[in-house]
Design a protein around this motif. Structure first.
Motif, PDB file in Angstrom:
ATOM      1  N   ASN A 108      24.101 114.929  27.947  1.00  0.00           N
ATOM      2  CA  ASN A 108      23.078 114.307  27.009  1.00  0.00           C
ATOM      3  C   ASN A 108      23.651 114.441  25.688  1.00  0.00           C
ATOM      4  OD1 ASN A 108      21.042 115.613  29.359  1.00  0.00           O
ATOM      5  ND2 ASN A 108      20.582 113.770  28.858  1.00  0.00           N
ATOM      6  N   ALA A 112      24.246 111.201  23.147  1.00  0.00           N
ATOM      7  CA  ALA A 112      23.535 110.880  22.076  1.00  0.00           C
ATOM      8  C   ALA A 112      24.289 110.663  20.690  1.00  0.00           C
ATOM      9  CB  ALA A 112      22.648 111.905  21.777  1.00  0.00           C
ATOM     10  N   VAL A 141      21.360 110.875  31.069  1.00  0.00           N
ATOM     11  CA  VAL A 141      22.406 110.900  30.092  1.00  0.00           C
ATOM     12  C   VAL A 141      22.405 109.339  29.581  1.00  0.00           C
ATOM     13  CG1 VAL A 141      24.810 110.807  29.770  1.00  0.00           C
ATOM     14  CG2 VAL A 141      23.848 112.516  31.141  1.00  0.00           C
ATOM     15  N   SER A 144      19.809 109.185  26.917  1.00  0.00           N
ATOM     16  CA  SER A 144      20.038 109.565  25.699  1.00  0.00           C
ATOM     17  C   SER A 144      20.828 108.632  24.955  1.00  0.00           C
ATOM     18  CB  SER A 144      20.739 110.861  25.813  1.00  0.00           C
ATOM     19  OG  SER A 144      20.125 111.994  26.451  1.00  0.00           O
ATOM     20  N   ALA A 148      19.503 107.099  21.435  1.00  0.00           N
ATOM     21  CA  ALA A 148      20.214 107.276  20.268  1.00  0.00           C
ATOM     22  C   ALA A 148      20.609 106.065  19.694  1.00  0.00           C
ATOM     23  CB  ALA A 148      21.295 108.364  20.463  1.00  0.00           C
ATOM     24  N   ALA A 180      16.606 112.139  21.127  1.00  0.00           N
ATOM     25  CA  ALA A 180      17.443 111.428  22.196  1.00  0.00           C
ATOM     26  C   ALA A 180      18.000 112.562  23.321  1.00  0.00           C
ATOM     27  CB  ALA A 180      18.489 110.878  21.482  1.00  0.00           C
ATOM     28  N   ILE A 181      18.440 113.684  23.015  1.00  0.00           N
ATOM     29  CA  ILE A 181      18.971 114.735  23.728  1.00  0.00           C
ATOM     30  C   ILE A 181      18.039 115.208  24.717  1.00  0.00           C
ATOM     31  CG2 ILE A 181      20.097 116.973  24.041  1.00  0.00           C
ATOM     32  CD1 ILE A 181      21.511 115.975  21.368  1.00  0.00           C
ATOM     33  N   GLY A 184      16.189 112.451  27.090  1.00  0.00           N
ATOM     34  CA  GLY A 184      17.019 112.016  28.170  1.00  0.00           C
ATOM     35  C   GLY A 184      17.034 113.264  29.151  1.00  0.00           C
ATOM     36  N   TRP A 185      17.504 114.546  28.559  1.00  0.00           N
ATOM     37  CA  TRP A 185      17.517 115.476  29.564  1.00  0.00           C
ATOM     38  C   TRP A 185      16.158 115.522  30.448  1.00  0.00           C
ATOM     39  CZ3 TRP A 185      15.086 120.669  29.966  1.00  0.00           C
ATOM     40  CH2 TRP A 185      15.602 121.422  30.761  1.00  0.00           C
TER      41      TRP A 185
END
Lengths: 353, 76
Positions: A108, A112, A141, A144, A148, A180-181, A184-185
């Motif tokens: 992730n 990003a 992922v 992410s 981003a 974003a991280i 996504g996670w």
């Protein structure tokens, strides 16, 4: 393009590099001279050439417009050119190969970060999504990256730097990556793979061969310059409109009026900023000049960040595009998770500043 | 020669198609140009960015509008 490298002998390459260095140094000198003369020139245009009085509403608006438009345009040219050169080292294919099979959390973060530098256009979001997922990049992922890439881009960062300074630009970049991280996670953890449209997972790529493109420095400079022409050509209208609206706010809206709506003393100002931002489909170039003016009138940074992110990252047209590959439930979860991330950022900054 | 231009129909994709057709006409080479706009078909080629130019099953350019002199060099 590989033909070009072999055609030129080493001596000619060296001579070429020298020519580029001289042209580059001269352009930067010229750029800097013009940039430094902007405040004085805009004031002269507004108050000496045009019959406006200092301190009047119209005068303040016009001076603001005449100063900010060329300033932001010049910064954008510089930022887009150098980002273009960095981007020429990355391709979506390389990013995909790099991300496939990466573990979730580290994946992730990498996705990003790569989202900032990988060339990406929202009209190819669908083939990119399919290409990533079928190549074994985990769903979270992939998200992410998709969050981003449009949100943290050179246009947003260049404009933020130009209008609001490097601190705000850095905060936007850091919090954008964070959203974003995290989003996504979370999407990865929720195990939503069965909410991708069936035809996507059934897609089997036919055997086309990819030609590895070798780029010389000359090609990269051309690539950077092409990016400048393409991006400025596409966004200048929005930018001028945005600065125009910003100039209007700057000159005519009374001080502190935004504090009551987008300030930090009401709990609802952050969610309200997000709700107002989602249906607005503007790009960074149009939104950031308006945001700058709002900040100047007492809006709180957290609310403003939330507004900006929801305009840029959560847009209805993008969701319509993604609907081709995602089932409605996954789209809804995507929107909610990203919105929650944005709310967190908004509250955090209203709290600490 | 079989040329395929892959793209859902954004400005860059249309520009690429126009450029390819011009280049084919200028060089007078024997080639068919096909524009593919359907997402499912685009995805089936395994490309991750549009516009993409495929000539005889080889991806020549992906994710950007090619330069005319490059297109001409692919055709000859």
């Amino acid at each position: 393009m590989s033909i070009q490298t072999t055609r030129f002998s080493e001596g000619r390459d060296l001579k070429r590099a020298g020519v580029y260095a001289i042209i580059g140094a001269l352009s930067i000198y010229l750029w800097w001279t013009v940039y430094r003369a902007l405040p004085a020139t805009s004031a002269w245009l507004a108050y000496d050439l045009l019959p406006l009085t200092r301190g009047s509403h119209l005068g303040a608006s016009v001076e603001f417009f005449l100063y900010d438009t060329p300033k932001v345009m010049m910064l954008l040219v510089l930022v887009v050119f150098f980002t273009g050169i960095i981007r020429s080292f990355f391709t979506p294919e390389k990013t995909r190969a790099f991300l496939s099979g990466k573990s979730e959390f580290a994946g992730n973060i990498l996705a990003a970060l790569l989202g900032i530098v990988t060339p990406f256009c929202s009209c190819s979001a669908v083939p990119l999504f399919i290409g990533f997922v079928t190549a074994g990049v985990p769903l979270g992922v992939t998200f992410s990256f998709l969050i981003a890439a449009p949100m943290v881009n050179e246009i947003a960062l260049g404009l933020l730097y130009g209008l609001l300074g490097w601190k705000i630009a850095a905060i936007y970049m850091g919090t954008g990556l964070f959203v974003a991280i995290l989003a996504g996670w979370v999407i990865g953890r929720l195990k939503l793979e069965n909410h991708i449209e069936d035809w996507v997972t059934n897609t089997l790529a036919t055997g086309v061969t990819m030609e590895e493109e070798k780029m010389t420095w000359h090609d990269r400079i051309v690539y950077g310059w092409d990016a400048v022409k393409e991006i400025i050509g596409r966004v200048w209208v929005y930018m001028v409109l945005g600065i125009g609206v910003g100039a209007g706010i700057h000159g005519f809206v009374p001080e502190g009026v935004m504090a009551s709506i987008m300030g930090d003393d009401h709990w609802w100002s952050v969610p309200l900023s997000v709700l107002v931002g989602v249906p607005m489909y503007a790009n960074a170039a149009g939104v950031i000049p308006v945001v700058e003016a709002l900040l100047g009138k007492g809006a709180a940074l957290g609310s403003v960040l939330a507004f900006m992110m929801s305009v840029i990252a959560l847009s209805l047209p993008e969701m319509v595009i993604l609907r081709k590959v995602l089932k409605p439930r996954l789209i809804a979860i995507f929107a909610i998770v990203v919105a929650c991330g944005i709310l967190m950022v908004g509250y955090l900054f209203n709290l600490i500043l | 020669m079989e040329i395929k231009v892959l793209g859902p129909g954004c400005a860059k994709c249309d520009k690429t198609e126009k450029l390819i057709r011009e280049a084919v006409a200028e060089t007078g080479c024997d080639a068919t140009v096909e524009k593919i706009t359907d997402m499912m078909q685009i995805a089936a080629f395994g490309v991750v960015a549009t516009p993409t130019v495929i000539i005889d099953n080889t991806v020549k350019c992906s994710g950007k509008v090619p330069k005319k002199q490059d297109v001409i060099s692919w055709l000859t």
